[in-house]
Structures are given as structure tokens and as C-alpha cells.
Design a protein around this motif. Sequence first.
Motif, PDB file in Angstrom:
ATOM      1  N   UNK A   1       0.861  -1.176   0.000  1.00 12.45           N
ATOM      2  CA  UNK A   1       0.000   0.000   0.000  1.00 12.45           C
ATOM      3  C   UNK A   1       0.899   1.227   0.000  1.00 12.45           C
ATOM      4  N   UNK A   2       0.644   2.092  -0.924  1.00  9.96           N
ATOM      5  CA  UNK A   2       1.469   3.301  -1.018  1.00  9.96           C
ATOM      6  C   UNK A   2       0.767   4.417  -0.275  1.00  9.96           C
ATOM      7  N   UNK A   3       1.400   4.879   0.760  1.00  2.00           N
ATOM      8  CA  UNK A   3       0.895   6.017   1.511  1.00  2.00           C
ATOM      9  C   UNK A   3       1.561   7.266   0.947  1.00  2.00           C
TER      10      UNK A   3
END
Length: 111
Positions: free
Chosen positions: A87-89
Motif C-alpha cells: 500500500x502506497x501512503x
Amino acid sequence: MNDSAPQTEIPEGEAPARPEHDPAAPAPLGVPRTPTGNAEVDAQLERLADTDHLATDGHVEVYEDVHRGLRDTLTALDARTGPPAPVRHPGPDPHRGRPGHPSDAPYGSRS
């Protein structure tokens, strides 16, 4: 009246005469099948050897069966679940704190 064909006796110790080669009989195609390393795919490719013993009109059924098996194997490979994608924050906004940035506007004045 005897309707049966006369029986030819084969002398003891002699083999019966071999029938002549029938060119219309199924014959192996001799197509080499190289293993892929995937057991499911290799099993489907080996199934192609069944055509070596069938008349030409029986080949279609084998080919369709192999095609269906290969398609199902590929579909199963696509459906396998692996580890979840990372998951790219979003990182810090490099523009925050600069004049004119929306975070600097008074509450309720954002458009």
C-alpha cells in the motif's frame, strides 16, 4: 453348406503371417514434446500422444480437450493469490507551509 471361410492351419513353431501395412491405419506423428517444468501443462502435452492411436477424425476431440486444459491451467495461474501489493501512503506534501497552500487557508474558505 458351410458359410465359414476355410481355416488355414499354421504349422507348429511358425508365426502367423503378418498383415500388410495399412496406410490408412493411424500412425504416430513423431512430434517431440519437451517438458515445460509445470506438471499440469506437461500432463496436457502428454495427452496429445493419444492422437497417435486415433484416426484423424478423432484428433479434434483430443485437441479441444488439451486446449481447454491448458486454458484452465493458465486461468488458475492468473487467479493465484500472492502476497498483497504494498500500500502506497502519500508522503509529506512538499508544498505544505508555502504561501497559497490550501492547508494555510482559514477553515471554511477552501473552494
